[in-house]
Motif scaffolding. Sequence first.
Motif, PDB file in Angstrom:
ATOM      1  N   GLU A  36       0.818  -1.208   0.000  1.00 32.54           N
ATOM      2  CA  GLU A  36       0.000   0.000   0.000  1.00 32.54           C
ATOM      3  C   GLU A  36       0.851   1.256   0.000  1.00 32.54           C
ATOM      4  O   GLU A  36       0.423   2.291  -0.501  1.00 32.54           O
ATOM      5  N   ARG A  37       2.040   1.175   0.579  1.00 29.19           N
ATOM      6  CA  ARG A  37       2.903   2.348   0.695  1.00 29.19           C
ATOM      7  C   ARG A  37       4.364   1.932   0.665  1.00 29.19           C
ATOM      8  O   ARG A  37       4.690   0.768   0.909  1.00 29.19           O
ATOM      9  N   LEU A  38       5.221   2.893   0.348  1.00 29.06           N
ATOM     10  CA  LEU A  38       6.659   2.634   0.297  1.00 29.06           C
ATOM     11  C   LEU A  38       7.411   3.742   1.011  1.00 29.06           C
ATOM     12  O   LEU A  38       6.990   4.907   0.983  1.00 29.06           O
ATOM     13  N   LYS A  39       8.543   3.384   1.631  1.00 29.65           N
ATOM     14  CA  LYS A  39       9.417   4.390   2.223  1.00 29.65           C
ATOM     15  C   LYS A  39      10.105   5.160   1.104  1.00 29.65           C
ATOM     16  O   LYS A  39      10.328   4.634   0.010  1.00 29.65           O
ATOM     17  N   VAL A  40      10.450   6.405   1.395  1.00 25.60           N
ATOM     18  CA  VAL A  40      11.141   7.240   0.418  1.00 25.60           C
ATOM     19  C   VAL A  40      12.405   6.545  -0.071  1.00 25.60           C
ATOM     20  O   VAL A  40      12.681   6.504  -1.278  1.00 25.60           O
ATOM     21  N   LYS A  41      13.151   5.958   0.842  1.00 28.74           N
ATOM     22  CA  LYS A  41      14.400   5.274   0.463  1.00 28.74           C
ATOM     23  C   LYS A  41      14.127   4.152  -0.528  1.00 28.74           C
ATOM     24  O   LYS A  41      14.873   3.981  -1.500  1.00 28.74           O
ATOM     25  N   SER A  42      13.088   3.386  -0.312  1.00 32.12           N
ATOM     26  CA  SER A  42      12.743   2.301  -1.228  1.00 32.12           C
ATOM     27  C   SER A  42      12.421   2.835  -2.620  1.00 32.12           C
ATOM     28  O   SER A  42      12.767   2.215  -3.626  1.00 32.12           O
ATOM     29  N   ILE A  43      11.780   4.004  -2.663  1.00 32.41           N
ATOM     30  CA  ILE A  43      11.400   4.589  -3.947  1.00 32.41           C
ATOM     31  C   ILE A  43      12.627   5.045  -4.716  1.00 32.41           C
ATOM     32  O   ILE A  43      12.822   4.679  -5.873  1.00 32.41           O
ATOM     33  N   TYR A  44      13.493   5.843  -4.078  1.00 36.12           N
ATOM     34  CA  TYR A  44      14.638   6.352  -4.835  1.00 36.12           C
ATOM     35  C   TYR A  44      15.639   5.259  -5.174  1.00 36.12           C
ATOM     36  O   TYR A  44      16.285   5.296  -6.217  1.00 36.12           O
ATOM     37  N   GLU A  45      15.753   4.239  -4.334  1.00 29.94           N
ATOM     38  CA  GLU A  45      16.641   3.124  -4.670  1.00 29.94           C
ATOM     39  C   GLU A  45      16.085   2.316  -5.838  1.00 29.94           C
ATOM     40  O   GLU A  45      16.825   1.909  -6.732  1.00 29.94           O
ATOM     41  N   GLU A  68      -0.220  10.545  -0.868  1.00 28.46           N
ATOM     42  CA  GLU A  68      -0.335  10.916   0.539  1.00 28.46           C
ATOM     43  C   GLU A  68       1.000  10.641   1.205  1.00 28.46           C
ATOM     44  O   GLU A  68       1.662   9.651   0.888  1.00 28.46           O
ATOM     45  N   ARG A  69       1.382  11.514   2.110  1.00 25.29           N
ATOM     46  CA  ARG A  69       2.619  11.360   2.872  1.00 25.29           C
ATOM     47  C   ARG A  69       2.248  10.929   4.278  1.00 25.29           C
ATOM     48  O   ARG A  69       1.381  11.530   4.909  1.00 25.29           O
ATOM     49  N   GLN A  70       2.893   9.873   4.762  1.00 27.24           N
ATOM     50  CA  GLN A  70       2.640   9.370   6.107  1.00 27.24           C
ATOM     51  C   GLN A  70       3.969   9.277   6.837  1.00 27.24           C
ATOM     52  O   GLN A  70       4.930   8.724   6.294  1.00 27.24           O
ATOM     53  N   GLN A  71       4.018   9.840   8.042  1.00 28.39           N
ATOM     54  CA  GLN A  71       5.252   9.795   8.815  1.00 28.39           C
ATOM     55  C   GLN A  71       5.036   8.981  10.069  1.00 28.39           C
ATOM     56  O   GLN A  71       4.051   9.152  10.779  1.00 28.39           O
ATOM     57  N   ASN A  74      10.833   8.584  12.433  1.00 27.24           N
ATOM     58  CA  ASN A  74      11.704   9.254  11.453  1.00 27.24           C
ATOM     59  C   ASN A  74      11.556   8.665  10.050  1.00 27.24           C
ATOM     60  O   ASN A  74      12.296   9.027   9.147  1.00 27.24           O
ATOM     61  N   LYS A  75      10.598   7.767   9.868  1.00 33.35           N
ATOM     62  CA  LYS A  75      10.375   7.152   8.559  1.00 33.35           C
ATOM     63  C   LYS A  75       9.217   7.842   7.849  1.00 33.35           C
ATOM     64  O   LYS A  75       8.179   8.116   8.438  1.00 33.35           O
ATOM     65  N   ILE A  76       9.418   8.122   6.556  1.00 36.00           N
ATOM     66  CA  ILE A  76       8.388   8.753   5.743  1.00 36.00           C
ATOM     67  C   ILE A  76       7.967   7.779   4.650  1.00 36.00           C
ATOM     68  O   ILE A  76       8.806   7.211   3.956  1.00 36.00           O
ATOM     69  N   TYR A  77       6.658   7.598   4.536  1.00 37.89           N
ATOM     70  CA  TYR A  77       6.075   6.697   3.551  1.00 37.89           C
ATOM     71  C   TYR A  77       5.200   7.502   2.584  1.00 37.89           C
ATOM     72  O   TYR A  77       4.641   8.531   2.956  1.00 37.89           O
ATOM     73  N   TYR A  78       5.072   6.991   1.371  1.00 37.81           N
ATOM     74  CA  TYR A  78       4.150   7.567   0.394  1.00 37.81           C
ATOM     75  C   TYR A  78       3.246   6.472  -0.137  1.00 37.81           C
ATOM     76  O   TYR A  78       3.672   5.325  -0.307  1.00 37.81           O
ATOM     77  N   CYS A  79       1.997   6.863  -0.384  1.00 40.24           N
ATOM     78  CA  CYS A  79       1.032   5.950  -0.994  1.00 40.24           C
ATOM     79  C   CYS A  79       0.134   6.760  -1.918  1.00 40.24           C
ATOM     80  O   CYS A  79       0.084   7.990  -1.840  1.00 40.24           O
ATOM     81  N   LEU A  80      -0.569   6.066  -2.793  1.00 42.84           N
ATOM     82  CA  LEU A  80      -1.497   6.730  -3.703  1.00 42.84           C
ATOM     83  C   LEU A  80      -2.741   7.182  -2.948  1.00 42.84           C
ATOM     84  O   LEU A  80      -3.181   6.518  -2.008  1.00 42.84           O
ATOM     85  N   CYS A  81      -3.307   8.303  -3.339  1.00 43.00           N
ATOM     86  CA  CYS A  81      -4.559   8.814  -2.763  1.00 43.00           C
ATOM     87  C   CYS A  81      -5.709   8.027  -3.370  1.00 43.00           C
ATOM     88  O   CYS A  81      -6.288   8.432  -4.384  1.00 43.00           O
ATOM     89  N   THR A  82      -6.034   6.917  -2.783  1.00 47.25           N
ATOM     90  CA  THR A  82      -7.033   6.035  -3.372  1.00 47.25           C
ATOM     91  C   THR A  82      -8.464   6.519  -3.155  1.00 47.25           C
ATOM     92  O   THR A  82      -9.384   5.978  -3.751  1.00 47.25           O
ATOM     93  N   GLU A  83      -8.668   7.548  -2.315  1.00 37.92           N
ATOM     94  CA  GLU A  83     -10.016   8.092  -2.157  1.00 37.92           C
ATOM     95  C   GLU A  83     -10.417   8.902  -3.381  1.00 37.92           C
ATOM     96  O   GLU A  83     -11.586   9.173  -3.596  1.00 37.92           O
TER      97      GLU A  83
END
Length: 94
Positions: A36-45, A68-71, A74-83
Amino acid sequence: MVKVQLEFEDIAEKLKVIGHPIRLSIFHLLCNCGKERLKVKSIYEALGQAQASTSRHLDIMRRAGILERQQEGNKIYYCLCTENSGINCLRKCF
């Protein structure tokens, strides 16, 4: 009919934002990562991009209502705005 027109306008605006190759790659990754979501590090890697560049693109997509940004701590996750029905429509393309 007016509602349909507004949805198409919203989808067109979202398409403009994800029209950049890196943002399109981010959208594709989030549609197909199996999570459902990925950490920023996972995305850029996964994209082989610099962290600063990826963060800039993530912020553009967040401000456009695509992500959507979820913190958590100290970890930041992103997911699609499924609403958003426009995002759900675009997900089907990927």
